[in-house]
Design a protein around this motif. Structure first.
Motif, PDB file in Angstrom:
ATOM      1  N   VAL A 110       0.815  -1.214   0.000  1.00  0.00           N
ATOM      2  CA  VAL A 110       0.000   0.000   0.000  1.00  0.00           C
ATOM      3  C   VAL A 110       0.849   1.264   0.000  1.00  0.00           C
ATOM      4  CG1 VAL A 110      -1.965  -1.116   1.100  1.00  0.00           C
ATOM      5  CG2 VAL A 110      -0.208  -0.068   2.515  1.00  0.00           C
ATOM      6  N   PHE A 113       1.277   3.140  -3.493  1.00  0.00           N
ATOM      7  CA  PHE A 113       0.281   4.032  -4.066  1.00  0.00           C
ATOM      8  C   PHE A 113      -0.333   4.989  -3.044  1.00  0.00           C
ATOM      9  CE2 PHE A 113      -2.718   0.912  -2.501  1.00  0.00           C
ATOM     10  CZ  PHE A 113      -2.154  -0.315  -2.828  1.00  0.00           C
ATOM     11  N   THR A 114       0.279   5.097  -1.860  1.00  0.00           N
ATOM     12  CA  THR A 114      -0.177   6.104  -0.898  1.00  0.00           C
ATOM     13  C   THR A 114       0.891   7.132  -0.575  1.00  0.00           C
ATOM     14  OG1 THR A 114       0.433   4.653   0.959  1.00  0.00           O
ATOM     15  CG2 THR A 114      -1.851   4.561   0.192  1.00  0.00           C
ATOM     16  N   HIS A 142      -9.178   0.594  -7.884  1.00  0.00           N
ATOM     17  CA  HIS A 142      -8.679   0.273  -6.543  1.00  0.00           C
ATOM     18  C   HIS A 142      -9.581  -0.779  -5.913  1.00  0.00           C
ATOM     19  CE1 HIS A 142      -7.633   1.656  -2.215  1.00  0.00           C
ATOM     20  NE2 HIS A 142      -6.798   0.731  -2.639  1.00  0.00           N
ATOM     21  N   SER A 162      -8.503   4.191   0.743  1.00  0.00           N
ATOM     22  CA  SER A 162      -9.036   4.590  -0.559  1.00  0.00           C
ATOM     23  C   SER A 162      -8.881   6.100  -0.771  1.00  0.00           C
ATOM     24  CB  SER A 162     -10.513   4.192  -0.669  1.00  0.00           C
ATOM     25  OG  SER A 162     -10.675   2.796  -0.529  1.00  0.00           O
ATOM     26  N   THR A 165      -5.191   7.037  -1.298  1.00  0.00           N
ATOM     27  CA  THR A 165      -4.740   6.620  -2.627  1.00  0.00           C
ATOM     28  C   THR A 165      -5.234   7.570  -3.708  1.00  0.00           C
ATOM     29  OG1 THR A 165      -4.744   4.305  -1.909  1.00  0.00           O
ATOM     30  CG2 THR A 165      -4.725   4.715  -4.274  1.00  0.00           C
ATOM     31  N   HIS A 168      -3.208  10.783  -3.574  1.00  0.00           N
ATOM     32  CA  HIS A 168      -1.788  10.640  -3.902  1.00  0.00           C
ATOM     33  C   HIS A 168      -1.564  10.407  -5.393  1.00  0.00           C
ATOM     34  CE1 HIS A 168       2.443   9.752  -3.265  1.00  0.00           C
ATOM     35  NE2 HIS A 168       2.297   8.625  -3.940  1.00  0.00           N
ATOM     36  N   LEU A 169      -2.363   9.534  -5.998  1.00  0.00           N
ATOM     37  CA  LEU A 169      -2.119   9.163  -7.403  1.00  0.00           C
ATOM     38  C   LEU A 169      -2.576  10.236  -8.380  1.00  0.00           C
ATOM     39  CD1 LEU A 169      -3.020   5.364  -7.507  1.00  0.00           C
ATOM     40  CD2 LEU A 169      -0.805   6.449  -7.136  1.00  0.00           C
ATOM     41  N   HIS A 173     -10.345   7.666 -10.922  1.00  0.00           N
ATOM     42  CA  HIS A 173     -10.293   6.634  -9.888  1.00  0.00           C
ATOM     43  C   HIS A 173     -11.657   5.969  -9.722  1.00  0.00           C
ATOM     44  CE1 HIS A 173      -7.730   5.286  -6.423  1.00  0.00           C
ATOM     45  NE2 HIS A 173      -8.916   4.852  -6.000  1.00  0.00           N
TER      46      HIS A 173
END
Length: 353
Positions: A110, A113-114, A142, A162, A165, A168-169, A173
């Protein structure tokens, strides 16, 4: 133009199974599709990837030579991949030339992607977020294991993961509650499946956490975390059972809207896009209908079957008390922690306790 899905999620959430199922579903629809495996630890694959990061870097070799653990070795592999984007570009070029739809199977750590910057640099190159990027139209899918919804505290943790993520990304989503068909094996839901997909009125979760010492001690923190998630208003889930065609169809429609594939054949793409498509948090009546159908098919049906089994066992036990020499044969999963513990299994036997 290349469209695709970036499949992410914690370990065991069903990423590889989803990629395999989605590949079969897209192939049945006549769409050209390929899977890209970016997980160097995933050495047992049910599919044949067109691109496999294991050809570039081996996790076991990294751990042995650099004396790193599994997590540290995985971070090194992702940084090594980010430093060798020319290799990845060369492998993806034939797929790009043929406009192949990409399913990118990512590692499950994790922190990648965080908070990890190396993985985000890789995504920036893929999605064209940096100078010289490849401008692939990707949407993050996700996956969160639906069995976490059987425990209120675990579900709150999944909400925070969630949200973190998504922020951050910075990609379109779609959050997914995977393995909905397996929920009855882990416990009962305190509320309907629709409640967990809508992510509204999270204050009800505080009551579902019970009055134990741990829950009571951290109730104020849990309340603050729920208010944080509600304040952003970004998180929502789509339920998924991979073998269920209706749920796969609904999820593919959401992803195609998020990455723009639904507009690919239009002569003039629309200017701008609704905000819910940019963040992938759209929740429609179709999602609620799907959640209700999946609950009726898998969750409620399993509970009804167990109740019928309990009733049949009770009737058999009652018949045994009347003089029958046959003892009820019961599944092991129903023996412990159920009403059957109070049913004598042999004539004249006393209930436990």
């Amino acid at each position: 133009m290349v469209f695709g899905q970036l499949v992410i999620g914690p370990p065991g959430s069903g990423k590889t199974t989803y990629c395999h199922g989605m590949q079969q579903y897209l192939s049945a629809l006549g769409r050209r599709v390929a899977i890209v495996n970016l997980d160097p630890a995933n050495d047992v694959l049910p599919y044949t990837p067109e691109v496999d990061v294991a050809e570039l870097v081996c996790l076991d070799t990294v751990m042995e030579e650099l004396q790193l653990g599994p997590n540290g070795g995985m971070l090194y592999c992702m940084e090594y991949l980010a430093a060798n984007l020319d290799w990845l570009k060369e492998k993806l070029q034939p797929l790009e030339d043929s406009n192949t739809y990409l399913l990118i199977d990512c590692p499950g750590q994790v922190e990648l992607f965080t908070q990890h910057t190396g993985f985000k640099q890789l995504l920036a190159a893929l999605a064209g977020q940096q100078a010289g990027g490849w401008a692939y139209r990707l949407a993050a899918v996700h996956l969160i294991d639906a069995h976490l919804a059987t425990d209120a505290s675990k579900y709150i943790s999944a909400l925070l993961l969630s949200l973190s993520t998504m922020l951050h990304l910075e990609l379109p989503h779609v959050n997914v509650l995977s393995k909905v068909d397996l929920v009855p094996q882990y416990g009962e839901l305190a509320f309907s499946l629709e409640y967990y997909t809508q992510v509204q009125d999270l204050s009800y979760l505080l009551a579902a956490m019970g009055g134990g010492p741990f829950s009571a001690r951290y109730r104020k923190l849990s309340k603050g975390l729920c208010e944080l998630v509600e304040g952003y208003g970004l998180v929502g889930f789509t339920p998924l059972a991979v073998q269920d065609q209706a749920s796969m169809k609904q999820l593919l429609a959401l992803v195609d809207k998020a990455n723009g594939a639904v507009y690919a054949k239009l002569d003039a793409p629309p200017v701008g896009a609704p905000a819910e498509l940019l963040v992938g948090a759209a929740h429609s009546a179709a999602d609620d209908e799907l959640a209700a159908n999946l609950q009726d098919r898998y969750i409620d049906a399993e509970e009804d079957e167990q109740l019928e089994t309990v009733a049949a066992a009770a009737a058999a036990a009652k018949g045994g008390l009347a003089g029958s020499s046959k003892a009820a044969v019961l599944p092991d999963s129903l023996m412990a922690g159920s009403v059957l513990e109070r049913i004598p299994q042999q004539p004249g036997a006393l209930p436990p306790g």
